[in-house]
Enzyme design. Structure first.
Site, short mmCIF file in Angstrom:
data_model
loop_
_atom_site.label_atom_id
_atom_site.label_comp_id
_atom_site.label_asym_id
_atom_site.label_seq_id
_atom_site.Cartn_x
_atom_site.Cartn_y
_atom_site.Cartn_z
N ARG A 21 2.01 -46.13 2.09
CA ARG A 21 2.43 -45.43 3.13
C ARG A 21 1.23 -44.74 3.62
NH1 ARG A 21 4.74 -41.14 0.04
NH2 ARG A 21 2.94 -39.83 0.79
N ASN A 74 -1.26 -43.65 0.86
CA ASN A 74 -0.81 -43.57 -0.44
C ASN A 74 -0.54 -45.13 -0.98
OD1 ASN A 74 0.56 -43.20 -2.94
ND2 ASN A 74 1.31 -41.17 -2.34
N SER A 127 1.19 -36.18 -4.59
CA SER A 127 2.52 -35.46 -4.98
C SER A 127 2.23 -33.93 -4.77
CB SER A 127 2.76 -35.75 -6.22
OG SER A 127 3.27 -37.09 -6.49
N GLY A 155 6.00 -42.88 -3.89
CA GLY A 155 7.01 -42.80 -4.67
C GLY A 155 8.24 -43.81 -4.51
N GLU A 183 -3.34 -39.10 5.02
CA GLU A 183 -3.95 -39.84 4.10
C GLU A 183 -3.16 -41.16 4.02
OE1 GLU A 183 -3.11 -37.38 0.87
OE2 GLU A 183 -1.16 -38.13 0.44
N ASP A 192 0.36 -41.55 5.94
CA ASP A 192 0.79 -40.15 6.49
C ASP A 192 -0.13 -39.62 7.73
OD1 ASP A 192 2.48 -40.51 4.14
OD2 ASP A 192 1.38 -38.90 2.95
N TYR A 208 10.31 -33.17 -4.83
CA TYR A 208 11.02 -33.83 -5.82
C TYR A 208 12.10 -33.00 -6.71
CZ TYR A 208 6.96 -36.63 -5.45
OH TYR A 208 5.99 -37.55 -4.81
N GLU A 268 1.24 -36.35 -12.51
CA GLU A 268 2.51 -36.84 -11.87
C GLU A 268 3.11 -37.68 -12.70
OE1 GLU A 268 1.43 -38.31 -7.70
OE2 GLU A 268 -0.51 -37.87 -8.25
#
Length: 318
Positions: A261, A279, A152, A283, A277, A263, A222, A17
């Site tokens: 974050r 995080n 990612s 990002g 999950e 999800d 991305y 990443e």
């Protein structure tokens, strides 16, 4: 603290990443209010070599925007702990648990947080299995194959046949020695941001990911210029409340601090809500759904950075 605060922004690193991290760092460096902070870019190369040795006389606080192994899994956090330098985000334990999809699900299940059906196995178990179907017999097609310790959407495959499963596992094993296979569900993909310390952290408005095709892969996240999220998500008050409550529970389950974050998958037919999950270093690019969720919640990007830096100092007692 007299004068501007020196903020070392860590980016790059040896994980897959690396490029995503550079994008995040560029956004953070560009948005730090210059009247309050003096940015110090620290770009770690792909071999893990640091351009400078971090010291308290170089930086007052560190803002890691390193995604994936080495930077998001507790390794850098442990290094910063030994140096005694305040840093943004989760600590060693929370970072390590959240980064590993097996440990993360164990933490969630221990706290009765709903997750999708899944199995996991090591490279050795896969290589020595006489019947690969036995390893995933508890699941139905489609399935999602993922490296246990990466993010990612790198190394992830959606599979619908045994042939695709074998190819997906081999791809995942190129990144990690442990693989997680998750049951695919037909659901809306939601996100929610958490911001704060161990006690009474805040949660953002939920957002919804716009998924082209079957899933949101690396290119869509991305490389594409297409819109990737609706923020805030169009949800009834009950579901939005459940998302926010579950986000806090997931944050608490890993011992989170600073930011995360979370999800989700929301099955509208059944009403089920799964935590996919958490995080701990999402990002921070200009398209980041985490930053956009907080902007929609009344915390613009520069204020978000300031709050995270303040939390770093609060944890260290500085």
């Amino acid at each position: 603290m007299a004068g501007r605060v020196r903020v070392a922004v860590l980016a790059g690193g040896p994980s897959a990443e690396h490029e995503v991290s550079l994008q995040s760092a560029q956004a953070v460096l560009g948005a730090l209010p210059r009247d309050l902070y003096e940015p110090v870019p620290v770009i770690i190369d792909r071999q893990g070599r640091w351009p400078v040795e971090l010291r308290r006389d170089l930086a007052d606080v560190v803002f890691p925007v390193l995604h994936g192994p080495f930077g998001e899994d507790g390794v850098v956090q442990g290094h910063l702990e030994t140096l005694g330098i305040p840093y943004v985000g989760c600590g060693v334990l929370a970072s390590a648990v959240a980064m590993n999809k097996v440990a993360m699900r164990r933490a969630f299940l221990a706290e009765d947080i709903p997750v999708t059906p899944h199995v996991w196995f090591t490279a050795h178990e896969w290589r020595t299995a006489t019947d690969h179907g036995e390893l995933v017999k508890a699941l139905d097609w489609p399935m999602y194959v993922k490296p246990a310790g990466l993010g990612s959407s790198i190394g992830v495959s959606r599979v619908t046949t045994m042939e695709e499963l074998r190819a997906g596992v081999e791809l995942a094993l190129a990144y990690d020695r442990t693989v997680v296979v998750e049951q695919g569900v037909t659901a809306r993909e939601l996100i929610c941001g958490v911001l704060g310390g161990h006690d009474r952290p805040d949660v953002s408005v939920p957002g919804e990911l716009i998924v082209p095709g079957d899933w949101l892969d690396y290119e869509a996240k991305y490389l594409s210029q297409a819109e990737i999220a609706t923020i805030p998500a169009v949800l009834c008050e009950r579901v939005a409340g459940e998302v926010r409550a579950l986000a806090l529970r997931a944050f608490r389950a890993i011992g989170g601090y600073g930011l995360a974050r979370v999800d989700f998958l929301h099955e509208e037919d059944t009403g089920r809500l799964y935590v996919l999950e958490i995080n701990t270093m999402p990002g921070f690019t200009s398209r980041s759904v985490y930053a956009r969720a907080w902007a929609a919640s009344g915390v613009p990007y520069p204020d978000l950075l300031r709050r995270l830096i303040d939390l770093a100092f609060a944890r260290s007692g500085s």
